[in-house]
Design a protein around this motif. Structure first.
Motif, PDB file in Angstrom:
ATOM      1  N   THR A  50     -15.291 -24.529  46.099  1.00  0.00           N
ATOM      2  CA  THR A  50     -14.798 -25.597  45.214  1.00  0.00           C
ATOM      3  C   THR A  50     -13.639 -25.082  44.360  1.00  0.00           C
ATOM      4  OG1 THR A  50     -16.508 -25.097  43.570  1.00  0.00           O
ATOM      5  CG2 THR A  50     -16.997 -26.821  45.166  1.00  0.00           C
ATOM      6  N   THR A  51     -13.732 -23.852  43.890  1.00  0.00           N
ATOM      7  CA  THR A  51     -12.641 -23.255  43.121  1.00  0.00           C
ATOM      8  C   THR A  51     -11.406 -23.106  43.997  1.00  0.00           C
ATOM      9  OG1 THR A  51     -14.219 -22.068  41.734  1.00  0.00           O
ATOM     10  CG2 THR A  51     -11.960 -21.229  41.767  1.00  0.00           C
ATOM     11  N   MET A  52     -11.605 -22.661  45.238  1.00  0.00           N
ATOM     12  CA  MET A  52     -10.481 -22.473  46.160  1.00  0.00           C
ATOM     13  C   MET A  52      -9.777 -23.805  46.426  1.00  0.00           C
ATOM     14  SD  MET A  52     -10.663 -20.341  49.698  1.00  0.00           S
ATOM     15  CE  MET A  52     -11.518 -19.004  48.880  1.00  0.00           C
ATOM     16  N   TRP A  53     -10.555 -24.857  46.648  1.00  0.00           N
ATOM     17  CA  TRP A  53      -9.970 -26.182  46.873  1.00  0.00           C
ATOM     18  C   TRP A  53      -9.141 -26.608  45.660  1.00  0.00           C
ATOM     19  CZ3 TRP A  53     -13.387 -30.188  44.488  1.00  0.00           C
ATOM     20  CH2 TRP A  53     -12.747 -31.423  44.365  1.00  0.00           C
ATOM     21  N   LYS A  54      -9.698 -26.460  44.449  1.00  0.00           N
ATOM     22  CA  LYS A  54      -8.987 -26.881  43.239  1.00  0.00           C
ATOM     23  C   LYS A  54      -7.722 -26.057  43.022  1.00  0.00           C
ATOM     24  CE  LYS A  54     -13.122 -28.646  40.998  1.00  0.00           C
ATOM     25  NZ  LYS A  54     -14.121 -28.432  39.936  1.00  0.00           N
ATOM     26  N   LEU A  55      -7.799 -24.738  43.271  1.00  0.00           N
ATOM     27  CA  LEU A  55      -6.613 -23.889  43.130  1.00  0.00           C
ATOM     28  C   LEU A  55      -5.563 -24.236  44.177  1.00  0.00           C
ATOM     29  CD1 LEU A  55      -8.255 -20.444  42.296  1.00  0.00           C
ATOM     30  CD2 LEU A  55      -6.837 -21.855  40.772  1.00  0.00           C
ATOM     31  N   ALA A  56      -5.990 -24.549  45.400  1.00  0.00           N
ATOM     32  CA  ALA A  56      -5.035 -24.948  46.437  1.00  0.00           C
ATOM     33  C   ALA A  56      -4.293 -26.210  46.018  1.00  0.00           C
ATOM     34  CB  ALA A  56      -5.748 -25.151  47.767  1.00  0.00           C
ATOM     35  N   GLU A  57      -4.984 -27.128  45.379  1.00  0.00           N
ATOM     36  CA  GLU A  57      -4.311 -28.331  44.866  1.00  0.00           C
ATOM     37  C   GLU A  57      -3.359 -27.970  43.728  1.00  0.00           C
ATOM     38  OE1 GLU A  57      -7.379 -31.266  43.934  1.00  0.00           O
ATOM     39  OE2 GLU A  57      -6.847 -32.280  45.812  1.00  0.00           O
ATOM     40  N   THR A  58      -3.802 -27.137  42.800  1.00  0.00           N
ATOM     41  CA  THR A  58      -2.984 -26.738  41.655  1.00  0.00           C
ATOM     42  C   THR A  58      -1.694 -26.059  42.107  1.00  0.00           C
ATOM     43  OG1 THR A  58      -4.925 -26.501  40.243  1.00  0.00           O
ATOM     44  CG2 THR A  58      -2.951 -25.315  39.560  1.00  0.00           C
ATOM     45  N   PHE A  59      -1.785 -25.213  43.136  1.00  0.00           N
ATOM     46  CA  PHE A  59      -0.621 -24.473  43.632  1.00  0.00           C
ATOM     47  C   PHE A  59       0.149 -25.260  44.708  1.00  0.00           C
ATOM     48  CE2 PHE A  59      -2.833 -21.139  41.496  1.00  0.00           C
ATOM     49  CZ  PHE A  59      -1.854 -20.208  41.129  1.00  0.00           C
ATOM     50  N   ASP A  60      -0.168 -26.549  44.875  1.00  0.00           N
ATOM     51  CA  ASP A  60       0.493 -27.413  45.868  1.00  0.00           C
ATOM     52  C   ASP A  60       0.422 -26.837  47.278  1.00  0.00           C
ATOM     53  OD1 ASP A  60       1.255 -29.373  43.985  1.00  0.00           O
ATOM     54  OD2 ASP A  60       2.980 -28.149  43.392  1.00  0.00           O
ATOM     55  N   LEU A  61      -0.748 -26.279  47.627  1.00  0.00           N
ATOM     56  CA  LEU A  61      -0.939 -25.671  48.941  1.00  0.00           C
ATOM     57  C   LEU A  61      -1.859 -26.467  49.854  1.00  0.00           C
ATOM     58  CD1 LEU A  61      -1.235 -21.858  48.157  1.00  0.00           C
ATOM     59  CD2 LEU A  61       0.260 -22.902  49.857  1.00  0.00           C
ATOM     60  N   LEU A  62      -2.658 -27.367  49.320  1.00  0.00           N
ATOM     61  CA  LEU A  62      -3.666 -28.023  50.147  1.00  0.00           C
ATOM     62  C   LEU A  62      -3.028 -28.827  51.282  1.00  0.00           C
ATOM     63  CD1 LEU A  62      -6.703 -28.276  50.529  1.00  0.00           C
ATOM     64  CD2 LEU A  62      -6.648 -30.332  49.103  1.00  0.00           C
ATOM     65  N   GLU A  63      -2.080 -29.675  50.958  1.00  0.00           N
ATOM     66  CA  GLU A  63      -1.455 -30.485  52.008  1.00  0.00           C
ATOM     67  C   GLU A  63      -0.628 -29.642  52.969  1.00  0.00           C
ATOM     68  OE1 GLU A  63      -1.461 -33.709  54.225  1.00  0.00           O
ATOM     69  OE2 GLU A  63      -2.653 -33.431  52.417  1.00  0.00           O
ATOM     70  N   PRO A  64       0.188 -28.675  52.483  1.00  0.00           N
ATOM     71  CA  PRO A  64       0.892 -27.797  53.424  1.00  0.00           C
ATOM     72  C   PRO A  64      -0.062 -27.022  54.344  1.00  0.00           C
ATOM     73  CG  PRO A  64       1.910 -27.626  51.274  1.00  0.00           C
ATOM     74  CD  PRO A  64       0.656 -28.449  51.108  1.00  0.00           C
ATOM     75  N   LEU A  65      -1.221 -26.611  53.829  1.00  0.00           N
ATOM     76  CA  LEU A  65      -2.221 -25.945  54.663  1.00  0.00           C
ATOM     77  C   LEU A  65      -2.717 -26.890  55.750  1.00  0.00           C
ATOM     78  CD1 LEU A  65      -4.373 -24.045  52.014  1.00  0.00           C
ATOM     79  CD2 LEU A  65      -3.255 -23.003  53.992  1.00  0.00           C
ATOM     80  N   ARG A  66      -3.030 -28.111  55.377  1.00  0.00           N
ATOM     81  CA  ARG A  66      -3.509 -29.092  56.358  1.00  0.00           C
ATOM     82  C   ARG A  66      -2.466 -29.324  57.456  1.00  0.00           C
ATOM     83  NH1 ARG A  66      -5.889 -33.129  51.803  1.00  0.00           N
ATOM     84  NH2 ARG A  66      -8.025 -32.339  51.767  1.00  0.00           N
ATOM     85  N   ILE A  67      -1.221 -29.427  57.050  1.00  0.00           N
ATOM     86  CA  ILE A  67      -0.148 -29.685  58.020  1.00  0.00           C
ATOM     87  C   ILE A  67       0.003 -28.511  58.975  1.00  0.00           C
ATOM     88  CG2 ILE A  67       2.361 -29.976  58.253  1.00  0.00           C
ATOM     89  CD1 ILE A  67       2.160 -31.642  55.585  1.00  0.00           C
ATOM     90  N   ARG A  68       0.035 -27.285  58.436  1.00  0.00           N
ATOM     91  CA  ARG A  68       0.196 -26.106  59.308  1.00  0.00           C
ATOM     92  C   ARG A  68      -0.977 -25.980  60.282  1.00  0.00           C
ATOM     93  NH1 ARG A  68       3.201 -21.370  58.449  1.00  0.00           N
ATOM     94  NH2 ARG A  68       2.812 -21.239  60.701  1.00  0.00           N
TER      95      ARG A  68
END
Length: 194
Positions: A50-68
């Motif tokens: 849950t922390t990793m998910w929230k940090l990925a959103e904070t660092f604008d990485l969640l969507e780029p991760l999904r796309i890659r």
């Protein structure tokens, strides 16, 4: 030599970097979208999902991760990283999101609390390895395109899977000094670039 990033938001980042280097890759930390774009593959380490998910959103990485991942980038998730690569999770917090990519249902903290952590020898893709489980998830079910690579007691729980260029384990190979799981992933990355 492939360049493999380790998602450096939380978890065993240094340990994964060391193991990847020993397994023959160029390893680098990934904290920003530009760093993600520069790697051939990615390891999502253990930690707290849950922390990793929230940090990925904070660092604008969640969507780029999904796309890659959707575009075929090889990725390996250990423990919390397995949860992050799951299409569906059980026992997540309200609204918890994942990167997805592996057609599986993963149960968070399935093996119990921190005090229930354990080690076990198991067959991973035809090789006997020592597996370290810390507040580990397990896989409840997999889709038809998912290959089961490892089972653990009790009850032959699914703890290692592969779907195409994606690999996930509920255990922490970076804590054992045995590079075979990382070497397996490096070989996957090399194979995907041919």
């Amino acid at each position: 030599m492939p360049t493999i990033g380790v998602l450096a938001l939380q978890g065993d980042v240094r340990e994964h970097l060391r193991m990847l280097t020993e397994a023959g890759a160029t390893a680098t930390a990934v904290r920003r979208p530009g760093e993600l774009e520069a790697v051939d593959a990615l390891v999502i380490p253990g930690g707290e999902s849950t922390t990793m998910w929230k940090l990925a959103e904070t660092f604008d990485l969640l969507e780029p991760l999904r796309i890659r991942v959707k575009d075929g980038m090889p990725a390996y998730g250990s423990c919390a990283g397995m949860i992050m690569l799951a299409d569906r999770i059980q026992d997540g917090i309200a609204g918890q999101q994942t990167v997805g990519g592996i057609d599986m249902v993963v149960r968070r903290n399935a093996f119990g609390r921190q005090v229930d952590s354990f080690e076990e020898d198991l067959d991973f893709a035809g090789q006997m390895i020592r597996a370290v489980f810390i507040r580990a998830p397990w896989v409840e079910s997999v889709g038809p395109d998912v290959e089961v690579l490892g089972l653990a007691e009790p009850g032959d729980r699914i703890v290692a899977v592969r779907q195409g260029p994606l690999l996930a384990t509920s255990f922490h190979p970076e804590l054992t000094g045995d590079t075979r799981v990382h070497a397996y992933f490096v070989d996957m990355v090399r194979g995907s670039s041919r």
